[in-house]
Design a protein around this motif. Structure first.
Motif, PDB file in Angstrom:
ATOM      1  N   ALA A   1       0.444   5.051   0.777  1.00 52.04           N
ATOM      2  CA  ALA A   1      -0.780   5.764   1.293  1.00 52.04           C
ATOM      3  C   ALA A   1      -0.398   7.252   1.366  1.00 52.04           C
ATOM      4  O   ALA A   1       0.917   7.364   1.776  1.00 52.04           O
ATOM      5  CB  ALA A   1      -1.372   5.591   2.776  1.00 52.04           C
TER       6      ALA A   1
ATOM      7  N   ILE B   1      -3.433   4.822  -2.490  1.00 46.20           N
ATOM      8  CA  ILE B   1      -4.504   5.356  -1.855  1.00 46.20           C
ATOM      9  C   ILE B   1      -4.208   6.749  -1.332  1.00 46.20           C
ATOM     10  O   ILE B   1      -3.242   6.973  -0.861  1.00 46.20           O
ATOM     11  CB  ILE B   1      -4.731   4.487  -0.481  1.00 46.20           C
ATOM     12  CG1 ILE B   1      -4.942   2.793  -0.921  1.00 46.20           C
ATOM     13  CG2 ILE B   1      -6.191   4.817   0.310  1.00 46.20           C
ATOM     14  CD1 ILE B   1      -5.158   1.894   0.350  1.00 46.20           C
TER      15      ILE B   1
ATOM     16  N   MET C   1      -7.606   3.588   8.147  1.00 47.42           N
ATOM     17  CA  MET C   1      -6.393   3.005   8.086  1.00 47.42           C
ATOM     18  C   MET C   1      -6.570   1.537   8.586  1.00 47.42           C
ATOM     19  O   MET C   1      -6.197   0.509   8.084  1.00 47.42           O
ATOM     20  CB  MET C   1      -5.157   3.854   8.680  1.00 47.42           C
ATOM     21  CG  MET C   1      -4.039   2.896   8.266  1.00 47.42           C
ATOM     22  SD  MET C   1      -3.607   2.722   6.516  1.00 47.42           S
ATOM     23  CE  MET C   1      -2.677   4.104   5.735  1.00 47.42           C
TER      24      MET C   1
ATOM     25  N   ILE D   1       0.840  -1.166  -0.083  1.00 47.86           N
ATOM     26  CA  ILE D   1       0.087   0.012  -0.007  1.00 47.86           C
ATOM     27  C   ILE D   1       1.011   1.196   0.029  1.00 47.86           C
ATOM     28  O   ILE D   1       1.639   1.277   0.901  1.00 47.86           O
ATOM     29  CB  ILE D   1      -1.039   0.011   1.278  1.00 47.86           C
ATOM     30  CG1 ILE D   1      -1.995  -1.160   1.403  1.00 47.86           C
ATOM     31  CG2 ILE D   1      -1.804   1.488   1.422  1.00 47.86           C
ATOM     32  CD1 ILE D   1      -2.510  -1.152   2.483  1.00 47.86           C
TER      33      ILE D   1
END
Ligand code: SF4
Length: 523
Positions: free
Chosen positions: A113, A149, A177, A111
């Motif tokens: 972020a 994201i 999260m 991920i």
């Protein structure tokens, strides 16, 4: 690959940049240790699309870093935008964007972020993806790439970056999260691929928007009418994620302490989320509702632990409008009692001008008297009424007088231009009020105050009454800028006027919902 990347950063990058210390990571209280990345089930990179000095000052990133690394099976490292000289070297030598903690390639995360705090970081987001070697368009990514994201205030208007991100989180980061990490871990263990994972996340969480799963609809005149989900089970309307128990939510009690000077080098404690005021232009005032308070006891507990872990000499009490925190006096008194003997200052970064006066006693004892900032927004009472900013010339000057009496001599005033119905006297009034504030100190028999009036441009924000408003043309802002500079040049003694040059870019990014590629190339 990783070891060699760490070595390459040391050998091929750091000796060739002007401020290498900002790239070395390993700060006091870094949570990631060598080996954590490889051992983790879910690897996260928390990216801030601006320089290290700014990103390290952002409390939201420290909260997510703390939260992820206190989640079993998860390792989260950080990355920031390299400065121009470092980027040049990285591109020349083919060094990909890496993490600060243990120098992992960002592209190898599960991920990625990213917190979008302001419009001007949109292009930095693209640059960071490119530096990482992650395809810019979501549609071009494969299972080998991380889920990209985004969250933060600018995620509320995600269309300018819609083609480039996989998922958009609307609302608070803590709860979302935690949920995303649990879902990702579950899907990864089950062998779910990225496309399926994006769809499942978008169906599962009402606060997630997956832009590629929606089609834009337009009115006959070509303006945007809305978005329609392409498949069943996707929400028509995205909700805002709210952190259920703000007081109990994990908070970094061992915050990172940078090796180099950063913008805010202090312990930052968010004492309240949201603002009870509803200034018409303010995105945060309209979106961060209802108001959430952190208890005085919890704030004291965080302050003690963070001080013990960092030795910082300043505690910042953060919120959108700290003066509206209902227990401010009790909080300031109790913090003072404990920390004044240790020579730790308190800072109140966002006090409303109309409440300034009543807070002077707490501030006078607790705050280092470097400078004080006041968000005045507009120069005249009638315009402030129109934008619903509860400040009058009267309480502004009363507050300033007390500030001078308490020992401050430097004042920074924030204004905005570009409000609907703005007149020439609103522009000229900025210089008048800055001068009046400077001279208020002379009335006390002291030299005039050192006043800086900082002028930015209104960028109409989503979810505010101004969201559909057309921003004045760039030519208007240039004219205003020149007018202000001329007036200040002829009048200015004791005060300075600083005019921002970024309005056109911010609004272009904010409003470019139909053609993000075009918008990105315009910025
Ligand atoms: S007081 Fe500040 S934070 Fe609150 S609504 Fe007004 S501008 Fe926004």
């Amino acid at each position: 690959m990783t070891d060699s990347l760490a070595q390459r950063v040391s050998d091929e990058l750091l000796p060739f940049v002007r401020h290498p210390a900002q790239y070395i990571g390993g700060e006091v209280n870094q949570l990631v240790r060598p080996g954590d990345w490889r051992a983790a089930d879910v690897r996260v990179v928390i990216g801030f699309p601006d320089t290290y000095a700014i990103g390290m000052s952002h409390l939201g990133c420290q909260i997510l870093y703390w939260l992820c690394n206190h989640t079993p099976g998860v390792c989260a490292e950080r990355t920031y935008a390299p400065w121009i000289d470092a980027e040049r070297v990285m591109r020349e030598k083919g060094i990909p964007l890496f993490t600060w903690d243990t120098r992992q390639p960002v592209a190898e995360a599960d991920i990625f972020a990213i917190s979008l705090q302001y419009e001007l970081c949109f292009t930095t987001l693209l640059n960071m993806l490119d530096l990482a070697g992650i395809p810019l368009r979501s549609a071009d990514r494969t299972d080998a790439h991380p889920l990209v994201i985004v969250g933060g205030p600018q995620a509320d208007n995600p269309e300018p970056v819609a083609d480039f991100v996989d998922l958009v989180v609307i609302g608070d980061g803590e709860h979302s999260m935690r949920e995303i990490l649990a879902a990702y871990r579950e899907y990864k263990a089950a062998g779910v691929g990225r496309r399926e994972m994006i769809e499942r996340m978008a169906r599962r969480f009402p606060w997630i928007y997956a832009p590629n799963l929606y089609d834009a609809r337009f009115h006959d005149d070509g303006t945007l009418a809305g978005y329609k989900p392409r498949g069943a089970g996707l929400p028509e309307r995205i909700e805002r994620c709210k952190t259920p128990d703000f007081d109990a939510v994990p908070f970094p009690t061992r915050p990172l302490v940078p090796w180099v000077e950063v913008v805010h080098d202090r312990i930052s404690i968010e004492i309240m989320r949201g603002c009870p005021q509803v200034c018409r232009f303010c995105h945060a005032g309209f979106t961060k509702r209802p108001l959430n308070l952190r208890s005085v006891d919890r704030i004291l507990e965080i302050a003690e632990q963070a001080y013990a872990a960092t030795g910082q000499q300043e505690i910042g009490l953060l919120s959108l409008s700290t003066a509206d925190y209902p227990h401010l006096r009790e909080l300031a008194d109790r913090l003072n009692e404990r920390f004044a003997p240790r020579r730790v200052n308190l800072s109140f970064p966002s006090l409303r001008v109309d409440k300034m006066l009543q807070n002077i006693p707490q501030m006078a004892n607790a705050v280092r008297k470097g400078g004080i900032t006041m968000a005045v927004e507009a120069a005249r009472d009638d315009m402030r009424r129109a934008i619903r900013k509860k400040v009058t010339d009267g309480n502004l000057l009363d507050g300033v007088r007390e500030v001078y009496k308490a020992g401050w001599q430097r004042i920074k005033l924030y204004f905005m231009c570009g409000f609907p119905g703005e007149r020439e006297e609103d522009i000229r009034g900025i210089v008048d009020i800055a001068e009046a504030i400077s001279l208020e100190r002379a009335k006390l028999g002291l030299p005039p105050g050192n006043v800086t009036a900082s002028i930015g441009w209104l960028v109409p924000k989503p979810f505010t009454p101004f969201q559909w408003m057309a921003q004045p043309r760039v030519a208007y802002f240039r004219r205003v800028r020149d007018m202000l500079r001329d007036i200040a040049r002829n009048r200015g003694r004791g005060f300075r006027v600083h005019v921002s040059g970024h309005a056109g870019y911010g609004a272009a990014a904010e409003m470019a919902s139909e053609n993000p590629w075009k918008a990105a190339s315009q910025i």
